[in-house]
Design a protein around this motif. Structure first.
Motif, PDB file in Angstrom:
ATOM      1  N   GLY A  56      -8.469   1.829  -3.287  1.00 45.74           N
ATOM      2  CA  GLY A  56      -8.008   3.076  -2.702  1.00 45.74           C
ATOM      3  C   GLY A  56      -9.126   3.951  -2.191  1.00 45.74           C
ATOM      4  O   GLY A  56     -10.274   3.864  -2.634  1.00 45.74           O
TER       5      GLY A  56
ATOM      6  N   THR B 107      -6.249  -2.709  -7.517  1.00 49.17           N
ATOM      7  CA  THR B 107      -5.960  -1.567  -6.649  1.00 49.17           C
ATOM      8  C   THR B 107      -7.237  -1.199  -5.918  1.00 49.17           C
ATOM      9  O   THR B 107      -8.320  -1.123  -6.525  1.00 49.17           O
ATOM     10  CB  THR B 107      -5.482  -0.354  -7.462  1.00 49.17           C
ATOM     11  OG1 THR B 107      -4.320  -0.709  -8.198  1.00 49.17           O
ATOM     12  CG2 THR B 107      -5.148   0.811  -6.546  1.00 49.17           C
TER      13      THR B 107
ATOM     14  N   LYS C 190     -11.888   4.232  -5.055  1.00 47.42           N
ATOM     15  CA  LYS C 190     -11.788   3.540  -6.338  1.00 47.42           C
ATOM     16  C   LYS C 190     -11.360   2.111  -6.100  1.00 47.42           C
ATOM     17  O   LYS C 190     -10.633   1.800  -5.154  1.00 47.42           O
ATOM     18  CB  LYS C 190     -10.793   4.234  -7.274  1.00 47.42           C
ATOM     19  CG  LYS C 190      -9.356   4.210  -6.788  1.00 47.42           C
ATOM     20  CD  LYS C 190      -8.434   4.855  -7.810  1.00 47.42           C
ATOM     21  CE  LYS C 190      -6.982   4.838  -7.332  1.00 47.42           C
ATOM     22  NZ  LYS C 190      -6.068   5.437  -8.312  1.00 47.42           N
TER      23      LYS C 190
ATOM     24  N   TYR D  59      -2.630  -2.581  -2.866  1.00 49.29           N
ATOM     25  CA  TYR D  59      -2.365  -3.312  -4.095  1.00 49.29           C
ATOM     26  C   TYR D  59      -2.462  -4.806  -3.819  1.00 49.29           C
ATOM     27  O   TYR D  59      -1.902  -5.308  -2.842  1.00 49.29           O
ATOM     28  CB  TYR D  59      -0.978  -2.965  -4.637  1.00 49.29           C
ATOM     29  CG  TYR D  59      -0.804  -1.480  -4.772  1.00 49.29           C
ATOM     30  CD1 TYR D  59      -1.382  -0.782  -5.824  1.00 49.29           C
ATOM     31  CD2 TYR D  59      -0.085  -0.760  -3.812  1.00 49.29           C
ATOM     32  CE1 TYR D  59      -1.243   0.587  -5.935  1.00 49.29           C
ATOM     33  CE2 TYR D  59       0.053   0.611  -3.921  1.00 49.29           C
ATOM     34  CZ  TYR D  59      -0.527   1.278  -4.982  1.00 49.29           C
ATOM     35  OH  TYR D  59      -0.401   2.634  -5.090  1.00 49.29           O
TER      36      TYR D  59
ATOM     37  N   THR E  25      -1.176   8.383  -0.636  1.00 48.66           N
ATOM     38  CA  THR E  25      -1.201   9.272  -1.795  1.00 48.66           C
ATOM     39  C   THR E  25      -1.518  10.683  -1.342  1.00 48.66           C
ATOM     40  O   THR E  25      -2.282  10.893  -0.396  1.00 48.66           O
ATOM     41  CB  THR E  25      -2.256   8.806  -2.812  1.00 48.66           C
ATOM     42  OG1 THR E  25      -3.548   8.824  -2.192  1.00 48.66           O
ATOM     43  CG2 THR E  25      -1.967   7.407  -3.302  1.00 48.66           C
TER      44      THR E  25
ATOM     45  N   TRP F 164       0.857  -1.182   0.000  1.00 45.45           N
ATOM     46  CA  TRP F 164       0.000   0.000   0.000  1.00 45.45           C
ATOM     47  C   TRP F 164       0.889   1.226   0.000  1.00 45.45           C
ATOM     48  O   TRP F 164       2.103   1.145   0.212  1.00 45.45           O
ATOM     49  CB  TRP F 164      -0.936   0.006   1.207  1.00 45.45           C
ATOM     50  CG  TRP F 164      -0.243  -0.217   2.522  1.00 45.45           C
ATOM     51  CD1 TRP F 164       0.328   0.712   3.344  1.00 45.45           C
ATOM     52  CD2 TRP F 164      -0.048  -1.483   3.159  1.00 45.45           C
ATOM     53  NE1 TRP F 164       0.866   0.114   4.444  1.00 45.45           N
ATOM     54  CE2 TRP F 164       0.645  -1.233   4.370  1.00 45.45           C
ATOM     55  CE3 TRP F 164      -0.382  -2.804   2.844  1.00 45.45           C
ATOM     56  CZ2 TRP F 164       1.020  -2.241   5.243  1.00 45.45           C
ATOM     57  CZ3 TRP F 164      -0.025  -3.811   3.722  1.00 45.45           C
ATOM     58  CH2 TRP F 164       0.668  -3.527   4.901  1.00 45.45           C
TER      59      TRP F 164
ATOM     60  N   GLU G  28      -3.703   3.791  -1.043  1.00 45.65           N
ATOM     61  CA  GLU G  28      -4.059   2.785  -2.030  1.00 45.65           C
ATOM     62  C   GLU G  28      -3.465   1.442  -1.614  1.00 45.65           C
ATOM     63  O   GLU G  28      -2.314   1.372  -1.166  1.00 45.65           O
ATOM     64  CB  GLU G  28      -3.549   3.171  -3.421  1.00 45.65           C
ATOM     65  CG  GLU G  28      -4.271   4.347  -4.033  1.00 45.65           C
ATOM     66  CD  GLU G  28      -3.794   4.642  -5.448  1.00 45.65           C
ATOM     67  OE1 GLU G  28      -2.698   4.165  -5.806  1.00 45.65           O
ATOM     68  OE2 GLU G  28      -4.509   5.346  -6.181  1.00 45.65           O
TER      69      GLU G  28
END
Length: 945
Positions: A649, A647, A662, A636, A625, A622, A634
């Protein structure tokens, strides 16, 4: 300052994730998988490869328990290891993100690891990397892991363990734990030896991470072997355990260098200089004792650029065919006349360096190339092609086969090759040279590798055989299938046997330099035929039997040398002769082990592994951001079998006091890759046109969308071109709320619509040599259409590029075209990545077409180090002219520009390959769109480590 930090960290995140975004959809879903739970970690393997899995488990367990030189006995974190058998290419890798090893089981035909079984070598080498990563999972790694999970663990290792250390330490391990390993091979030392004895001693930064465009620099495996071995020799075998332990408990600012200095009194640069000095002194002494064989250089002399001439073959008219490559030229077949003139024939196809070789008999040339399954990444092949010198015709003889190292019979009617099936079983096969039909096949014993077969003048096959006992030279009678031993097992590396008359010529490493030797079949004696400074390989004899042609290595590459064949001048090889190589001092008893000849328990319980579903959600990293007043995190995910990647996030916008989220997932276990995505975008902004078309305003909105689609990537690579095609489509639902000037949503200004999107991308690009700035030939095309059902939003984009050779070998002329048609008046606009004519800022046009001409060429290869911060590799210039036609309903105009770009290729912080672009734009129109005369861009920022 804040923007600069945000910019760098954003690039760092993108680079790390791009490095982890290996392809997905590796293996066909029909494969059945099994697993065992072993002491050093779980082993996942294809059904039927139990014995290989047991052996891998045993080697890893032995290293974990007995090799204490880095981690300490029994302490290495358990790691999952996946055995891959679908690929015809030898490979292996280890990574913490996700934490695993992958071993590709097809052995190399060039035997670059020496006379030891491939599975033993690749297991020992990659598990050593696991131990190195284990050492990076402590101390100062905690902040990295808190911020980024396993991705942070990977970053900590890359930042604090130089590439030369990781690879060199692994080579030391493979050398110490097997009967061979690269550290014992003269060819492994040849390139560095040639540079030093030719007075070419490059600086640490240039030798450290080979990235020069001007000169050939050996890969970091070699430098790392020398430096790690010397440190162990001078400071004890536990030196690297001490250095790494302290390294990863320091702040990650030159931690490795500070730790090395603390424990040895030397910086990496100082250790490098001392190592090179010792090597130079050692090799100078042996060089003075060499009595060179008189020889004539057949290939073109005097080239300053690094150039190789390999795998030469005499033609009946006395000319020679050879495979040539250079820093400015891809691998290409050339015909060399007796007076030295060169005739270019055709390029060699795509293939791994580990298998490349070709052979000839009379007028028939035969070789192997790579071929690829259209869909599954790991499923590739090794096919056979032929070329008739008399007719000039090239023929693809086989398809979707696993044939290696082909050689044609003396009359050109048959071809011998090595066949390696997916279970790892090797066999010699005889093929019909016209149809490719398999006429005969002789399987080798289980666990035996066959390599580099050649026809003798009689009806027999000469080949190399590799087992846990070493390598040996064998002869198989084609009529009876009976195999006899010519040269018994030895740990001395042998390569490229060539039978002629009573002798079998081959390259052997009986001393610290590979030379050409001759095995006399009637007496069983071995004679040394050549004596060269650095290495002699790939012998071939002239049709009249009077000349020997071979590739001889120099600091400027391989050159073809020809010498007279006179057995009276040859020296008989002593019965006991050992290869002399640097830094092979006695290793500690715990490490002096030949794992190739060691047997291991095979009492593991084998269980089924469901590749389609097991461990599907595996969040391994992660990253926080931030930027544009938006902060979040985010996550992963990627499962071990690379069938699912995604992903997840969430973020918070401080200006809007709003949350966003998202999720995107790609599932690639089946033929189409299935994509699902959900997004909540707060306050997205785009320019739209008012009803009068003349006025443009910024429109903000909040959008929620969900999409689902499928795409199919096709790998169509054949011959000399890399070719790829992808087609896809998706359906989406959008809920868009337009914002009023006061920032509030208006129920009257709301769109709720469904849409579809179709895409097609295609590329066909010629292989590129190191110095070539672009492919010399190639085509790229892209099409995308996005449309709302029964509503206004619509966008259609098409584009492409054509690549042509420039005036120089490294120059490029490129034509690029792009076209877009879009609804832009008082409506929602889909996300856009259209490239405007250079010098103009994006503007909402209903239709725009751009055609650009580019001429790009290198101007300077500085090879200048700015300390540890940057290494300047290449300066390039691109001059361009862009023509553009733009349209609205009632307006039309042109956006044209010309200018030049200075592109600087460099290595940044010893970790990233970077390209900086300084662009000057001269624009011819300033009314239709805003202009910008100067631009600074970063067009490449990727891990080079």
């Amino acid at each position: 300052m804040r923007k600069a930090v945000t910019f760098f960290l954003s690039f760092l995140l993108f680079t790390l994730q791009a490095s982890a975004q290996e392809e997905i959809g590796l293996n066909p879903p029909s494969m059945e998988w099994r697993q065992i739970d072993a002491p050093a970690g779980r082993i996942i393997f294809p059904k039927g490869l139990d014995s290989m899995a047991f052996r891998v488990a045993g080697i890893m367990a032995w290293q974990q328990r007995h090799d204490s030189s880095l981690v300490g006995t029994g302490r290495t974190k358990r790691v999952t290891t996946i055995l891959q058998n679908q690929s015809a290419m030898p490979a292996g890798f280890s990574t913490p993100a996700p934490w695993r090893n992958e071993l590709y089981l097809t052995p190399p035909q060039n035997l670059f690891t020496g006379p030891t079984p491939w599975l033993t070598y690749v297991t020992a080498h990659e598990y050593r990397h696991s131990q190195q990563f284990h050492m990076a999972n402590r101390g100062a790694a905690l902040p990295f892991k808190v911020l980024m999970g396993q991705t942070g663990w990977l970053l900590n290792a890359l930042v604090n363990q130089p590439l030369w250390f990781r690879e060199g330490d692994a080579v030391v391990t493979e050398t110490a734990l097997t009967n061979a390993g690269r550290g014992q091979l003269p060819r492994f030392h040849m390139e560095t030896r040639a540079l030093l004895l030719s007075g070419l001693r490059y600086g640490y930064e240039k030798f450290n991470y080979p990235s020069s465009f001007r000169d050939f620099v050996p890969n970091p495996y070699r430098l790392g072997f020398y430096m790690t071995s010397k440190a162990r020799q001078d400071f004890g075998n536990s030196i690297w355990q001490e250095v790494l332990y302290y390294t990863h408990h320091l702040l990650p600012v030159y931690a490795f260098s500070r730790s090395l200095r603390k424990h040895t009194g030397l910086s990496p640069e100082m250790l490098y200089q001392e190592t090179m000095q010792e090597l130079d002194s050692l090799w100078q002494q042996t060089d003075e004792r060499i009595n060179l064989t008189p020889a004539r250089v057949v290939s073109k002399p005097g080239r300053t650029n690094y150039t190789n001439y390999r795998f030469a073959h005499y033609l009946p008219d006395g000319s020679v065919i050879a495979l040539k490559d250079a820093l400015d030229e891809i691998r290409t077949f050339y015909r060399i006349t007796p007076d030295g003139e060169e005739e270019k024939l055709f390029p060699y196809g795509v293939y791994t360096e580990d298998h490349i070789m070709f052979s000839g008999a009379g007028e028939l040339i035969t070789w192997a190339e790579a071929a690829f399954d259209e869909r599954w990444v790991n499923q590739d092949y090794s096919i056979i092609k032929t070329y008739n010198v008399r007719t000039g015709k090239t023929k693809k003889l086989t398809s979707k086969t696993r044939y290696f190292a082909p050689a044609s019979s003396p009359n050109g009617s048959r071809i011998v090759a090595v066949h390696i099936d997916k279970s790892g079983r090797n066999s010699i096969v005889i093929l019909d040279a016209e149809s490719g039909e398999c006429l005969q096949e002789w399987p080798a014993a289980v666990g035996t590798q066959l390599a580099q077969p050649r026809w003798s003048e009689g009806n027999s096959i000469i080949a190399l055989e590799v087992t846990e006992e070493g390598n040996r030279l064998i002869e198989t009678d084609v009529e009876t299938g009976i195999t006899e031993v010519l040269l018994p097992f030895t740990d001395v590396p042998l390569s490229r046997p060539y039978p002629f008359g009573e002798y079998v010529y081959f390259s052997g490493g009986y001393t610290g330099i590979d030379n050409i030797y001759a095995f006399h079949q009637p007496t069983g004696k071995v004679y040394q035929v050549t004596s060269v400074r650095f290495g002699a390989y790939e012998p071939t004899v002239s049709p009249d039997g009077k000349k020997l042609l071979y590739s001889s290595y120099t600091a400027r590459g391989y050159q073809l040398e020809e010498t007279d064949l006179n057995p009276q001048l040859w020296s008989e090889l002593p019965a006991h002769q050992v290869s002399e190589n640097p830094f092979l001092a006695p290793l500690p008893a715990a490490e002096k082990q030949n794992l190739a000849a060691t047997t291991f328990p095979a009492d593991y319980q084998v269980r089924k592994y469901r590749a389609l579903t097991d461990g599907l959600l595996n969040i391994y990293g992660w990253f926080p951001t931030f930027g544009n007043n938006q902060y979040g995190v985010e996550f992963y995910t990627r499962n071990l079998m690379s069938t699912l990647r995604g992903t997840i996030g969430t973020f918070y916008n401080t200006d809007e006091d709003a949350l966003g989220a998202k999720v995107n997932l790609a599932y690639a276990a089946f033929y189409p890759i299935l994509d699902v995505e959900y997004g909540l975008r707060t306050r997205r902004k785009a320019e739209i046109r008012e009803a009068n078309e003349a006025d443009v305003r910024d429109q903000e909105w909040t959008e929620r969308y969900v999409s689902a689609g499928a795409r199919v990537p096709f790998r169509l690579t054949q011959g000399k071109y890399h070719t790829n095609l992808e087609v896809g489509g998706a359906l989406a639902h959008y809920d868009v709320a337009f914002d009023e000037p006061d920032g509030q949503e208006s129920s009257a200004d709301r769109l709720d619509f469904n849409s579809f999107r179709s895409t097609l991308t295609f590329s066909r690009l010629l292989q590129r040599a190191r110095q070539q700035v672009q492919p010399r030939w190639g085509q790229v095309a892209r099409f995308e259409y996005q449309k709302a059902f029964e509503d206004v939003p619509e966008r259609m984009v098409a584009g492409g590029a054509l690549f042509f050779p420039g005036f120089g070998r490294t120059h490029s002329f490129k034509l690029r075209g792009a076209w877009k048609k879009e609804a832009v008046q008082q409506t929602y606009r889909f996300a856009d990545d259209f490239v405007m004519p250079r010098g103009y800022k994006p503007d909402p046009f209903r239709e725009i077409a751009v055609v650009s001409a580019n001429y790009e060429f290198p101007v300077w290869y500085p090879d200048i180090a700015l300390g540890p911060v940057a290494f300047l590799q290449r300066f390039r210039t691109n001059v361009f002219y862009d023509y553009s036609d733009v349209r609205l309903v009632a307006q039309q105009g042109n956006l044209n520009s010309t200018g030049a770009e200075l592109l600087i290729d460099l290595r940044f912080l010893r970790l990233f390959s970077t390209t900086l672009v300084f662009r000057y734009n001269h624009t011819f129109e300033s009314q239709l769109a805003e202009t910008m005369p100067f631009q600074f861009l970063v067009t490449r920022f990727e891990l080079a480590n």
